[in-house]
Design a protein around this motif. Structure first.
Motif, short mmCIF file in Angstrom:
data_model
loop_
_atom_site.label_atom_id
_atom_site.label_comp_id
_atom_site.label_asym_id
_atom_site.label_seq_id
_atom_site.Cartn_x
_atom_site.Cartn_y
_atom_site.Cartn_z
N UNK A 132 1.01 -0.75 0.18
CA UNK A 132 -0.05 -0.41 -0.18
C UNK A 132 0.75 1.07 0.20
N UNK A 133 0.46 2.27 -0.93
CA UNK A 133 1.85 3.11 -0.96
C UNK A 133 0.67 4.41 -1.11
N UNK A 134 1.11 5.32 -0.37
CA UNK A 134 1.15 7.05 -0.41
C UNK A 134 2.01 7.31 -0.64
N UNK A 135 0.94 8.39 -1.85
CA UNK A 135 2.19 9.68 -2.08
C UNK A 135 1.67 10.72 -2.41
N UNK A 189 -7.67 11.40 1.99
CA UNK A 189 -6.90 10.20 2.45
C UNK A 189 -8.01 8.96 2.80
N UNK A 190 -8.47 7.51 2.07
CA UNK A 190 -9.82 7.43 1.89
C UNK A 190 -9.36 6.98 4.41
N UNK A 191 -10.16 6.77 4.75
CA UNK A 191 -9.82 6.57 6.70
C UNK A 191 -9.94 4.82 6.21
N UNK A 192 -10.00 4.01 5.70
CA UNK A 192 -9.40 2.64 5.95
C UNK A 192 -8.32 2.10 5.09
N UNK A 193 -7.42 3.52 4.88
CA UNK A 193 -5.56 3.52 5.04
C UNK A 193 -4.67 3.24 6.22
N UNK A 194 -5.66 3.83 7.14
CA UNK A 194 -5.34 4.45 8.40
C UNK A 194 -3.97 2.53 8.82
N UNK A 195 -3.39 3.00 9.13
CA UNK A 195 -3.11 1.84 10.22
C UNK A 195 -2.04 0.71 9.36
N UNK A 196 -2.29 0.97 7.22
CA UNK A 196 -2.25 -0.30 6.84
C UNK A 196 -1.07 0.58 5.28
N UNK A 240 4.83 18.63 9.85
CA UNK A 240 3.31 18.07 9.39
C UNK A 240 2.85 16.99 9.59
N UNK A 241 4.07 16.54 8.46
CA UNK A 241 3.95 14.74 7.53
C UNK A 241 4.25 13.63 9.11
N UNK A 242 5.36 14.79 9.63
CA UNK A 242 5.78 13.19 10.56
C UNK A 242 4.82 13.12 11.61
N UNK A 243 3.84 14.24 12.52
CA UNK A 243 3.65 13.90 13.42
C UNK A 243 2.04 12.96 13.00
N UNK A 244 2.23 12.93 11.47
CA UNK A 244 0.71 12.17 10.93
C UNK A 244 1.09 10.60 10.73
N UNK A 245 1.68 10.39 10.31
CA UNK A 245 2.82 9.12 9.70
C UNK A 245 2.52 8.75 10.48
N UNK A 246 2.69 8.08 11.89
CA UNK A 246 3.02 6.51 12.46
C UNK A 246 1.24 6.35 12.90
N UNK A 247 0.90 7.32 12.63
CA UNK A 247 -0.88 6.95 12.23
C UNK A 247 -1.56 5.98 11.10
N UNK A 248 -0.74 6.78 10.00
CA UNK A 248 -1.38 5.78 8.61
C UNK A 248 -0.07 4.92 8.38
N UNK A 249 1.02 5.10 9.00
CA UNK A 249 1.48 3.44 7.93
C UNK A 249 1.18 1.80 9.40
N UNK A 250 1.36 1.43 8.59
CA UNK A 250 1.66 -0.19 8.57
C UNK A 250 3.01 -0.09 9.92
#
Length: 302
Positions: A132-135, A189-196, A240-250
Motif C-alpha cells: 500500500x503506497x501513499x504519495x 485519504x480514505x480513512x481505511x488506509x490508517x495503519x495500512x 506536519x507530515x511526520x506528526x501524522x505518519x505513525x497513525x497511517x503507517x503499517x
C-alpha cells in the motif's frame, strides 16, 4: 519537493525528428528556381542557435526533443518560443522522463527532479509485494507512479493540495491503477488506509522561505510556490507530515522524504520525535539526501 529544477537533460534524448530530404531533383525535372523557396529547410540548426543564444546549456539535446515532440511546424515554432522565453523544457514538451517513465507535466506543475529517482529506488527496496503506497505532496504523481510500476500489484494513493497538480497526477496515477485526491496532506485519504500504509512517500517542499528568491527562474516563476516553500527553516511541511505518519503507517512501514544535506540532522530529529526510527541515505552521484523513518514494533530493531 526539490529545491531546484532538473536540468534540461532530465528528459529522454533518444528521439530525433525526421528531416526533409536534401537530395536535389534531376535536371530533367527541375522546377523553376523561384519555387525552391517552397522546400522546407531542416530547422534543427536554427533552433539550436536560438536556444544557445537564450542560454540553454543543452541546446542540441533540447532541439531534438522539441523536433520529435511537435506535431506541426506551427506547434514547433510555438514550443521553441516558449522555451526561449524561459519556460521549463518539461512544461514545453508536456512530459518529463522519470525512472524510465514518460510522465505528463502540465504548465505550473512541479517538475520531477532526476535526483528524486534515488528516493524512489530506496522506497522500492522497502516495498513488499501488494504494498500500500501513499504519495503525499504528489505534484505530477511521478514518484507514486514510478514506484507502483516497480512493485508487484501495489495499491497506490496520491494526494496534493494544488488542484492543477491533482489534475495532472490523475493522468499519471490512473495509468498505473492508482487514485489521486485533492486535499491538504492526509485529509483527503480514505480513512481505511490508517495503519495500512507500507510506503509513505512525501516529496515535501523544503526550501526556506527566505531562499525562494535565490532559485532559478524556471522554478521560481513557473512552478507553484506551494510546491517549493517549506517555511522559515524549510521543514514546516515535514513537521506536519511526520506528526501524522505513525497513525497511517503499517507496522514496519516507512516514511521517505528528500531534504538537503544541511537540513538532514534536524529532519532526523523531527522523525524521531514522532515515534519513527530514522536513518539517512545519500547518493553522491545524484546529490540526493533521503531520510527514512520506520514504524517499528516492540522488539523490532530500528
Amino acid at each position: 519537493m526539490s529545491d531546484s529544477p532538473s536540468s534540461p537533460s532530465s528528459a529522454s534524448f533518444s528521439s530525433a525528428s525526421a528531416r526533409p530530404s536534401s537530395a536535389a531533383p534531376s535536371s530533367a525535372s527541375a522546377p523553376p528556381a523561384a519555387s525552391c523557396s517552397l522546400v522546407p529547410a531542416d530547422p534543427r540548426a536554427e533552433i539550436v542557435t536560438r536556444l544557445r543564444e537564450a542560454g540553454c546549456v543543452f541546446a542540441e539535446d533540447e532541439a531534438g526533443l522539441l523536433l520529435s515532440t511537435a506535431r506541426t511546424p506551427a506547434e514547433l515554432a510555438a514550443m521553441v518560443d516558449r522555451r526561449i522565453a524561459g519556460q521549463p523544457l518539461e512544461h514545453v514538451l508536456g512530459w518529463a522522463e522519470f525512472c524510465g517513465l514518460r510522465v505528463s507535466v502540465d504548465p505550473g506543475v512541479f517538475v520531477p527532479r532526476r535526483r528524486t529517482e534515488f528516493l524512489v529506488r530506496r522506497a522500492a527496496a522497502l516495498a513488499p509485494s501488494h504494498a500500500v503506497v501513499v504519495d503525499l505532496c504528489c505534484g505530477s504523481g511521478a514518484l507514486g507512479a514510478a514506484l507502483a510500476e516497480g512493485v508487484d500489484r501495489a495499491e497506490l494513493h496520491a494526494t496534493d493540495i494544488d488542484p492543477a497538480a491533482v489534475c495532472c497526477a490523475r493522468r499519471n496515477v490512473t495509468a498505473v491503477g492508482g487514485v489521486a485526491y485533492e486535499g491538504d496532506l492526509y485529509e483527503s485519504l480514505p480513512a481505511g488506509l490508517r495503519g495500512r500504509v507500507d510506503v509513505l512517500l512525501a516529496n515535501v517542499p523544503y526550501v526556506p522561505t527566505g531562499e525562494i528568491g535565490l532559485l532559478p527562474a524556471e522554478a521560481r516563476v513557473h512552478e507553484a510556490l506551494v510546491a517549493l516553500d517549506g517555511g522559515a527553516d524549510g521543514l514546516d511541511v515535514l513537521r506536519r507530515v511526520a506528526a501524522g505518519a505513525r497513525e497511517w503507517l503499517a507496522p514496519g512501514g516507512s516514511l521517505l522524504f528528500e531534504t538537503s544535506e544541511r537540513q538532514a540532522e534536524k529532519a532526523v530529529e523531527i522523525v524521531a520525535r514522532n515515534g519513527l526510527a530514522p536513518r539517512v541515505a545519500v547518493s553522491e552521484e545524484l546529490y540526493a539526501t533521503v531520510v527514512i523513518g520506520t514504524r517499528t514494533t516492540p522488539g523490532t530493531p530500528a
